[in-house]
Design an enzyme around this catalytic site. Structure first.
Site, PDB file in Angstrom:
ATOM      1  N   TYR A  58      -3.829  -2.630   3.089  1.00  0.00           N
ATOM      2  CA  TYR A  58      -3.603  -1.244   3.532  1.00  0.00           C
ATOM      3  C   TYR A  58      -2.235  -1.164   4.184  1.00  0.00           C
ATOM      4  CZ  TYR A  58      -8.376  -0.685   2.228  1.00  0.00           C
ATOM      5  OH  TYR A  58      -9.516  -0.655   1.466  1.00  0.00           O
ATOM      6  N   SER A  59      -1.424  -0.200   3.736  1.00  0.00           N
ATOM      7  CA  SER A  59      -0.090  -0.018   4.314  1.00  0.00           C
ATOM      8  C   SER A  59      -0.235   0.396   5.770  1.00  0.00           C
ATOM      9  CB  SER A  59       0.661   1.098   3.597  1.00  0.00           C
ATOM     10  OG  SER A  59       0.715   0.857   2.224  1.00  0.00           O
ATOM     11  N   CYS A  78       5.435   4.802  -3.647  1.00  0.00           N
ATOM     12  CA  CYS A  78       4.182   4.246  -3.138  1.00  0.00           C
ATOM     13  C   CYS A  78       3.001   5.165  -3.438  1.00  0.00           C
ATOM     14  CB  CYS A  78       4.291   4.019  -1.631  1.00  0.00           C
ATOM     15  SG  CYS A  78       2.891   3.086  -0.982  1.00  0.00           S
ATOM     16  N   GLU A  87       5.498   0.062  -4.559  1.00  0.00           N
ATOM     17  CA  GLU A  87       4.241  -0.511  -4.073  1.00  0.00           C
ATOM     18  C   GLU A  87       3.123   0.405  -4.566  1.00  0.00           C
ATOM     19  OE1 GLU A  87       4.435  -3.243  -0.742  1.00  0.00           O
ATOM     20  OE2 GLU A  87       3.390  -1.643   0.325  1.00  0.00           O
ATOM     21  N   TYR A  99      -0.885   0.843  -6.399  1.00  0.00           N
ATOM     22  CA  TYR A  99      -2.185   0.165  -6.429  1.00  0.00           C
ATOM     23  C   TYR A  99      -3.221   0.962  -7.188  1.00  0.00           C
ATOM     24  CZ  TYR A  99      -1.998   2.985  -2.079  1.00  0.00           C
ATOM     25  OH  TYR A  99      -1.802   3.967  -1.137  1.00  0.00           O
TER      26      TYR A  99
HETATM   27  C1  LIG Z   1       0.142  -2.968  -1.051  1.00  0.00           C
HETATM   28  C2  LIG Z   1      -1.076  -2.082  -1.064  1.00  0.00           C
HETATM   29  C3  LIG Z   1      -1.207  -1.098  -0.118  1.00  0.00           C
HETATM   30  C4  LIG Z   1      -2.343  -0.289  -0.104  1.00  0.00           C
HETATM   31  N1  LIG Z   1      -2.431   0.701   0.835  1.00  0.00           N
HETATM   32  C5  LIG Z   1      -3.497   1.513   0.865  1.00  0.00           C
HETATM   33  C6  LIG Z   1      -3.586   2.537   1.841  1.00  0.00           C
HETATM   34  O1  LIG Z   1      -2.693   2.724   2.672  1.00  0.00           O
HETATM   35  N2  LIG Z   1      -4.704   3.310   1.839  1.00  0.00           N
HETATM   36  C7  LIG Z   1      -5.725   3.154   0.905  1.00  0.00           C
HETATM   37  O2  LIG Z   1      -6.709   3.899   0.980  1.00  0.00           O
HETATM   38  N3  LIG Z   1      -5.647   2.184  -0.035  1.00  0.00           N
HETATM   39  C8  LIG Z   1      -4.582   1.350  -0.063  1.00  0.00           C
HETATM   40  N4  LIG Z   1      -4.515   0.334  -0.996  1.00  0.00           N
HETATM   41  C9  LIG Z   1      -5.664   0.151  -1.924  1.00  0.00           C
HETATM   42  C10 LIG Z   1      -6.717  -0.744  -1.243  1.00  0.00           C
HETATM   43  O3  LIG Z   1      -6.203  -2.049  -1.122  1.00  0.00           O
HETATM   44  C11 LIG Z   1      -8.026  -0.839  -2.028  1.00  0.00           C
HETATM   45  O4  LIG Z   1      -7.733  -1.229  -3.349  1.00  0.00           O
HETATM   46  C12 LIG Z   1      -8.839   0.441  -2.063  1.00  0.00           C
HETATM   47  O5  LIG Z   1      -9.179   0.847  -0.758  1.00  0.00           O
HETATM   48  C13 LIG Z   1     -10.132   0.258  -2.900  1.00  0.00           C
HETATM   49  O6  LIG Z   1     -10.783  -0.863  -2.388  1.00  0.00           O
HETATM   50  P1  LIG Z   1     -12.377  -0.920  -2.335  1.00  0.00           P
HETATM   51  O7  LIG Z   1     -12.740  -2.270  -1.825  1.00  0.00           O
HETATM   52  O8  LIG Z   1     -12.925   0.255  -1.620  1.00  0.00           O
HETATM   53  O9  LIG Z   1     -12.756  -0.786  -3.828  1.00  0.00           O
HETATM   54  P2  LIG Z   1     -13.281  -2.011  -4.717  1.00  0.00           P
HETATM   55  O10 LIG Z   1     -14.627  -2.387  -4.296  1.00  0.00           O
HETATM   56  O11 LIG Z   1     -12.219  -3.055  -4.758  1.00  0.00           O
HETATM   57  O12 LIG Z   1     -13.381  -1.334  -6.080  1.00  0.00           O
HETATM   58  C14 LIG Z   1     -12.274  -0.739  -6.700  1.00  0.00           C
HETATM   59  C15 LIG Z   1     -12.839   0.406  -7.487  1.00  0.00           C
HETATM   60  O13 LIG Z   1     -13.813  -0.049  -8.353  1.00  0.00           O
HETATM   61  C16 LIG Z   1     -15.032   0.603  -8.071  1.00  0.00           C
HETATM   62  N5  LIG Z   1     -16.094  -0.392  -8.180  1.00  0.00           N
HETATM   63  C17 LIG Z   1     -16.481  -1.255  -7.237  1.00  0.00           C
HETATM   64  N6  LIG Z   1     -17.493  -1.998  -7.667  1.00  0.00           N
HETATM   65  C18 LIG Z   1     -17.734  -1.581  -8.921  1.00  0.00           C
HETATM   66  C19 LIG Z   1     -18.655  -1.947  -9.886  1.00  0.00           C
HETATM   67  N7  LIG Z   1     -19.558  -2.908  -9.631  1.00  0.00           N
HETATM   68  N8  LIG Z   1     -18.645  -1.330 -11.085  1.00  0.00           N
HETATM   69  C20 LIG Z   1     -17.754  -0.353 -11.356  1.00  0.00           C
HETATM   70  N9  LIG Z   1     -16.835   0.059 -10.449  1.00  0.00           N
HETATM   71  C21 LIG Z   1     -16.841  -0.546  -9.256  1.00  0.00           C
HETATM   72  C22 LIG Z   1     -14.925   1.189  -6.687  1.00  0.00           C
HETATM   73  O14 LIG Z   1     -15.724   2.322  -6.557  1.00  0.00           O
HETATM   74  C23 LIG Z   1     -13.453   1.451  -6.596  1.00  0.00           C
HETATM   75  O15 LIG Z   1     -13.115   2.721  -7.084  1.00  0.00           O
HETATM   76  C24 LIG Z   1      -3.377  -0.464  -1.051  1.00  0.00           C
HETATM   77  C25 LIG Z   1      -3.243  -1.480  -2.015  1.00  0.00           C
HETATM   78  C26 LIG Z   1      -2.120  -2.273  -2.027  1.00  0.00           C
HETATM   79  C27 LIG Z   1      -2.003  -3.344  -3.070  1.00  0.00           C
END
Ligand SMILES: Cc1cc2nc3c(=O)[nH]c(=O)nc-3n(C[C@H](O)[C@H](O)[C@H](O)COP(=O)(O)OP(=O)(O)OC[C@H]3O[C@@H](n4cnc5c(N)ncnc54)[C@H](O)[C@@H]3O)c2cc1C
Length: 311
Positions: free
Chosen positions: A93-94, A269, A309, A311
Site C-alpha cells: 500500500y502506497s 500510479c 507504479e 497494480y
Molecule cells: C506498489 C503498490 C502500491 C499499492 N497501493 C495501493 C493503495 O494505496 N491502495 C490500495 O487499495 N491498493 C494498493 N495496492 C494494491 C494492493 O496491494 C492489493 O493488491 C489490493 O488491496 C487487493 O488485495 P486483496 O488482498 O484485497 O485482494 P486479493 O485477495 O489479493 O485478491 C485480488 C483480487 O482477486 C479476488 N480474489 C481473491 N480470491 C479470489 C478467488 N479465490 N477467486 C477469484 N477471485 C479472487 C479479490 O476479490 C481481488 O479482487 C498497491 C499495489 C502495489 C503493487
C-alpha cells in the site's frame, strides 16, 4: 542521443534525475519479522452513497525506527492463513502521508485502502479480496503486521525546479498526496510546475480532492500547482465524462512543452489498465513530430524521469 525516426535530439535535452535519498537510519521490516503497527484511526474517504469504499487508515509506527519518505509503500500481512496453511502474502500500500505523518509527529503512516471484490465467473459469487477487506475491517487499537518501507525509485527529484507531471486513478492518488503535502506543508515551495491528472468514477470518489476531504485541492492556491479531475461516470449534465487520458490530452500542449524542455519527471500510479491510454496520448504527440516514442520513453525510464507504479 535518442534516436528518432527522422531526426535526433541531443543528450542535453534529456537528463538523469537525482531523487530524494532514503534516510540511512531507517529500519526495514521483512515478512519473517514484521513490525506490529497499531491502528490510530480508520475513516471512510468515499462518500456514503458511492459505489466503492475507500478507507483512510492511520497507523502508529512509533518505536519502529521506520523513516519513510514520500513515494514509498508499506506491506501489510493479513491475519490468518491461506488454504494451504501458509501465512498470507503481504500486499503493498502506497504511503499517503508525507514523512512527518499527518500529525507531524513522524511516528505515523497513512494508507488509503479500497475494499476490493471480484466475481467468481462460474457462480457469480462476490469474493472479497483478502488484505483489503482485512484492513477495511480493522478498528482503532487493532494491531497489524507491517513490512517495509519499500520502494527506491518512485521518489521526488532532488531538484525542485523539475516540472512534475502526476497521473493517477483511484487509490493511485496516495503517493501524490504525500508528494503535495511534503512540498507545500513540510518543504514550503516547489519552483517547477506541478500538474496532477486524476481519474475517478465520480466526484464522490475523489479521494483527498472532494468536498468532504479537500486535502490536496487547498494547495491549488499555489501558483505552481494545478489539478484536473476526469470523471468516468457522470450524473448530471454539467459534468463531462472522460478518463484520465482525456484530461491529459486536453492539456497536452503544456505537458509536451514540459517534456521537450527536458527538466521534468512523470509519475503514473493506480490500476494497471490506465497505462495504455496514458501512453497513447504521449505516443500520438511524439508521432506528430515524427519522434520515436518507445525510444524516448526507454531513455526517460533510464533517467528516472518516467516512473510507473501500477497494480
Ligand atoms: C506498489 C503498490 C502500491 C499499492 N497501493 C495501493 C493503495 O494505496 N491502495 C490500495 O487499495 N491498493 C494498493 N495496492 C494494491 C494492493 O496491494 C492489493 O493488491 C489490493 O488491496 C487487493 O488485495 P486483496 O488482498 O484485497 O485482494 P486479493 O485477495 O489479493 O485478491 C485480488 C483480487 O482477486 C479476488 N480474489 C481473491 N480470491 C479470489 C478467488 N479465490 N477467486 C477469484 N477471485 C479472487 C479479490 O476479490 C481481488 O479482487 C498497491 C499495489 C502495489 C503493487
Amino acid at each position: 542521443m535518442i534516436g528518432f525516426k527522422n531526426r535526433k535530439i541531443s543528450a542535453s535535452q534529456t537528463m538523469q534525475i537525482k531523487k530524494y535519498s532514503i534516510p540511512e537510519s531507517t529500519l526495514v521490516y521483512k515478512p519473517n519479522s514484521p513490525f506490529m503497527a497499531r491502528v490510530i484511526s480508520t475513516t471512510e474517504l468515499t462518500e456514503a452513497d458511492s459505489c466503492d469504499e475507500v478507507r483512510n487508515i492511520i497507523l502508529d509506527v512509533s518505536g519502529s525506527g521506520i523513516h519513510y519518505i514520500e513515494g514509498q509503500s508499506v506491506g501489510i500481512i493479513p491475519r490468518g492463513e491461506r488454504e494451504t496453511g501458509k501465512p498470507h502474502k503481504a500486499r503493498l500500500y502506497s504511503i499517503a502521508s508525507a514523512r512527518t505523518g499527518d500529525d507531524g509527529s513522524s511516528t505515523t503512516a497513512t494508507i488509503c485502502v479500497k475494499r476490493v471484490f471480484s466475481k467468481d465467473k462460474s457462480t457469480g459469487v462476490r469474493i472479497p479480496g483478502v488484505a483489503s477487506n482485512y484492513l477495511c475491517d480493522l478498528n482503532p487499537g487493532d494491531s497489524v503486521a507491517l513490512i517495509g518501507p519499500n520502494g527506491r525509485r518512485f521518489l521526488l527529484p532532488d531538484d525542485d525546479s523539475t516540472d512534475l507531471i502526476l497521473i493517477a486513478v483511484g487509490t493511485g492518488i496516495a503517493p501524490f498526496r504525500a508528494f503535495i503535502r511534503h512540498i507545500f506543508l513540510e518543504k514550503g515551495f516547489w519552483n517547477g510546475r506541478i500538474r496532477l491528472f486524476y481519474g475517478i468514477k465520480n466526484a464522490m470518489e475523489a479521494l483527498f480532492l472532494n468536498n468532504k476531504n479537500d486535502d490536496i485541492g487547498q494547495y491549488m492556491t499555489q501558483e505552481t500547482f494545478e489539478a484536473f479531475r476526469a470523471l468516468s461516470r457522470v450524473h448530471n449534465e454539467d459534468e463531462e465524462k472522460g478518463y484520465v487520458q482525456h484530461k491529459l490530452a486536453e492539456h497536452k500542449q503544456e505537458v509536451w512543452d514540459m517534456i521537450c524542455a527536458g527538466n521534468f519527471a512523470v509519475y503514473i500510479c493506480g490500476l494497471k489498465g490506465m497505462e495504455k491510454g496514458v501512453d497513447e496520448v504521449f505516443s500520438t504527440l511524439a508521432e506528430q513530430q515524427e519522434l520515436d516514442w518507445p525510444a524516448m520513453k526507454t531513455e526517460f525510464i533510464k533517467n528516472g524521469q518516467w516512473n510507473t507504479e501500477v497494480y
